[in-house]
Design a protein around this motif. Sequence first.
Motif, PDB file in Angstrom:
ATOM      1  N   LYS A 264      25.985 -20.403  30.243  1.00  0.00           N
ATOM      2  CA  LYS A 264      27.141 -21.120  29.710  1.00  0.00           C
ATOM      3  C   LYS A 264      27.620 -20.512  28.401  1.00  0.00           C
ATOM      4  O   LYS A 264      28.825 -20.454  28.126  1.00  0.00           O
ATOM      5  CB  LYS A 264      26.790 -22.598  29.518  1.00  0.00           C
ATOM      6  CG  LYS A 264      27.994 -23.469  29.185  1.00  0.00           C
ATOM      7  CD  LYS A 264      27.621 -24.948  29.201  1.00  0.00           C
ATOM      8  CE  LYS A 264      28.845 -25.811  28.948  1.00  0.00           C
ATOM      9  NZ  LYS A 264      28.502 -27.255  28.975  1.00  0.00           N
ATOM     10  N   GLN A 265      26.692 -20.030  27.576  1.00  0.00           N
ATOM     11  CA  GLN A 265      27.073 -19.406  26.306  1.00  0.00           C
ATOM     12  C   GLN A 265      27.907 -18.146  26.538  1.00  0.00           C
ATOM     13  O   GLN A 265      28.874 -17.893  25.814  1.00  0.00           O
ATOM     14  CB  GLN A 265      25.823 -19.070  25.495  1.00  0.00           C
ATOM     15  CG  GLN A 265      25.112 -20.293  24.928  1.00  0.00           C
ATOM     16  CD  GLN A 265      23.825 -19.919  24.223  1.00  0.00           C
ATOM     17  OE1 GLN A 265      23.813 -19.090  23.317  1.00  0.00           O
ATOM     18  NE2 GLN A 265      22.718 -20.520  24.652  1.00  0.00           N
TER      19      GLN A 265
ATOM     20  N   GLN B 162      29.769 -17.607  29.173  1.00  0.00           N
ATOM     21  CA  GLN B 162      31.062 -18.061  29.699  1.00  0.00           C
ATOM     22  C   GLN B 162      31.963 -18.569  28.583  1.00  0.00           C
ATOM     23  O   GLN B 162      33.168 -18.300  28.573  1.00  0.00           O
ATOM     24  CB  GLN B 162      30.840 -19.158  30.742  1.00  0.00           C
ATOM     25  CG  GLN B 162      30.207 -18.658  32.037  1.00  0.00           C
ATOM     26  CD  GLN B 162      29.899 -19.791  32.994  1.00  0.00           C
ATOM     27  OE1 GLN B 162      29.483 -20.875  32.591  1.00  0.00           O
ATOM     28  NE2 GLN B 162      30.096 -19.547  34.280  1.00  0.00           N
ATOM     29  N   GLN B 163      31.391 -19.318  27.635  1.00  0.00           N
ATOM     30  CA  GLN B 163      32.191 -19.877  26.554  1.00  0.00           C
ATOM     31  C   GLN B 163      32.713 -18.803  25.606  1.00  0.00           C
ATOM     32  O   GLN B 163      33.729 -18.991  24.945  1.00  0.00           O
ATOM     33  CB  GLN B 163      31.371 -20.915  25.785  1.00  0.00           C
ATOM     34  CG  GLN B 163      31.146 -22.210  26.555  1.00  0.00           C
ATOM     35  CD  GLN B 163      30.294 -23.201  25.791  1.00  0.00           C
ATOM     36  OE1 GLN B 163      29.534 -22.837  24.896  1.00  0.00           O
ATOM     37  NE2 GLN B 163      30.406 -24.483  26.147  1.00  0.00           N
ATOM     38  N   SER B 164      32.013 -17.665  25.554  1.00  0.00           N
ATOM     39  CA  SER B 164      32.481 -16.573  24.703  1.00  0.00           C
ATOM     40  C   SER B 164      33.366 -15.597  25.472  1.00  0.00           C
ATOM     41  O   SER B 164      33.707 -14.530  24.960  1.00  0.00           O
ATOM     42  CB  SER B 164      31.285 -15.826  24.104  1.00  0.00           C
ATOM     43  OG  SER B 164      30.498 -15.238  25.124  1.00  0.00           O
ATOM     44  N   ASN B 165      33.739 -16.003  26.702  1.00  0.00           N
ATOM     45  CA  ASN B 165      34.612 -15.179  27.546  1.00  0.00           C
ATOM     46  C   ASN B 165      34.034 -13.793  27.813  1.00  0.00           C
ATOM     47  O   ASN B 165      34.766 -12.813  27.932  1.00  0.00           O
ATOM     48  CB  ASN B 165      36.009 -15.043  26.910  1.00  0.00           C
ATOM     49  CG  ASN B 165      36.688 -16.379  26.734  1.00  0.00           C
ATOM     50  OD1 ASN B 165      36.654 -17.220  27.629  1.00  0.00           O
ATOM     51  ND2 ASN B 165      37.305 -16.592  25.578  1.00  0.00           N
TER      52      ASN B 165
ATOM     53  N   THR C  41      28.777 -12.737  32.158  1.00  0.00           N
ATOM     54  CA  THR C  41      27.442 -13.322  32.114  1.00  0.00           C
ATOM     55  C   THR C  41      26.520 -12.579  33.062  1.00  0.00           C
ATOM     56  O   THR C  41      26.851 -12.374  34.233  1.00  0.00           O
ATOM     57  CB  THR C  41      27.444 -14.820  32.467  1.00  0.00           C
ATOM     58  OG1 THR C  41      26.083 -15.277  32.582  1.00  0.00           O
ATOM     59  CG2 THR C  41      28.181 -15.099  33.769  1.00  0.00           C
TER      60      THR C  41
ATOM     61  N   GLN D 136      37.484 -11.893  35.553  1.00  0.00           N
ATOM     62  CA  GLN D 136      37.989 -12.549  34.358  1.00  0.00           C
ATOM     63  C   GLN D 136      39.418 -13.031  34.584  1.00  0.00           C
ATOM     64  O   GLN D 136      39.772 -14.154  34.213  1.00  0.00           O
ATOM     65  CB  GLN D 136      37.937 -11.600  33.161  1.00  0.00           C
ATOM     66  CG  GLN D 136      38.254 -12.293  31.835  1.00  0.00           C
ATOM     67  CD  GLN D 136      38.175 -11.344  30.661  1.00  0.00           C
ATOM     68  OE1 GLN D 136      38.551 -10.186  30.766  1.00  0.00           O
ATOM     69  NE2 GLN D 136      37.671 -11.831  29.534  1.00  0.00           N
TER      70      GLN D 136
ATOM     71  N   SER E 128      39.258 -16.087  36.818  1.00  0.00           N
ATOM     72  CA  SER E 128      38.689 -17.285  36.203  1.00  0.00           C
ATOM     73  C   SER E 128      39.703 -18.045  35.368  1.00  0.00           C
ATOM     74  O   SER E 128      39.590 -19.257  35.180  1.00  0.00           O
ATOM     75  CB  SER E 128      37.473 -16.918  35.345  1.00  0.00           C
ATOM     76  OG  SER E 128      37.872 -16.169  34.216  1.00  0.00           O
ATOM     77  N   TYR E 129      40.699 -17.354  34.842  1.00  0.00           N
ATOM     78  CA  TYR E 129      41.697 -18.025  34.030  1.00  0.00           C
ATOM     79  C   TYR E 129      42.819 -18.630  34.864  1.00  0.00           C
ATOM     80  O   TYR E 129      43.590 -19.445  34.380  1.00  0.00           O
ATOM     81  CB  TYR E 129      42.270 -17.068  32.976  1.00  0.00           C
ATOM     82  CG  TYR E 129      41.325 -16.904  31.830  1.00  0.00           C
ATOM     83  CD1 TYR E 129      41.270 -17.845  30.809  1.00  0.00           C
ATOM     84  CD2 TYR E 129      40.451 -15.826  31.787  1.00  0.00           C
ATOM     85  CE1 TYR E 129      40.374 -17.705  29.768  1.00  0.00           C
ATOM     86  CE2 TYR E 129      39.557 -15.682  30.752  1.00  0.00           C
ATOM     87  CZ  TYR E 129      39.524 -16.623  29.739  1.00  0.00           C
ATOM     88  OH  TYR E 129      38.634 -16.480  28.720  1.00  0.00           O
TER      89      TYR E 129
END
Length: 226
Positions: free
Chosen positions: A28-29, A31-34, A37, A199, A202-203
């Motif tokens: 998750k970390q 993912q949150q930093s874009n 992973t 990426q 995902s957006y």
Amino acid sequence: MARDWDKFLMPYEQAVAELKIKLRGMRKQFQQSNAHTPIEFVTARVKTVDSIVEKQARRHIKDDVLETDMQDIAGFRIMCQFVEDIYTVVDLLHKRTDMTIVEERDYVTNVKPSGYRSYHIIIEYPVQMVDGEKKILAEVQIRTMSMNFWATIEHSLNYKYGGEFPDDIKERLKRAAEASFLLDKEMSEIREEIQEAQQLFSYGKGQELPSARNDNLTNNSPHEGE
């Protein structure tokens, strides 16, 4: 004297519950930093009593050394998209201070004769119990999804043949393992393109990437003297 299995397995169950949260938190970390992973997903389990007893008998493990000689009573699998991700995860685990790595086996580089590939790490993890700290051993297997598919099939066939595969099945499994690893190698060759596409996906359609938003903010910011 009969073993109290509920009491024996309790710290392992607690370790699995805690480490699942921690390992998934790592994903998750990222993912949150874009960022890409290296962890696709995490699974975990505690061996059943029947499985422990069967392995104990097969490996001739005595009761008094069960906790040290059977290192996979608690087991984790970390799935990765790319072979390179496996070693990124290994590095991440080495940097953690909440566990100690006591053994490593690299079956990705040093493939087994059967064709099996995976990276195995044995960790020592402290569990906080009401009567004090209990250090347990757990096995972490890190592999690509392609490696995991092959290993799952091979494991299933083991039950059918009792580990004694006919020669033709053994050769087919080895060829399948090589084909599986060839797929991993091909995906690594186009890793950057895949990650960029993921990426973008995902957006979602119509949403800007963080880099685009930053560019817009820069372009639309007031200039000095205005």
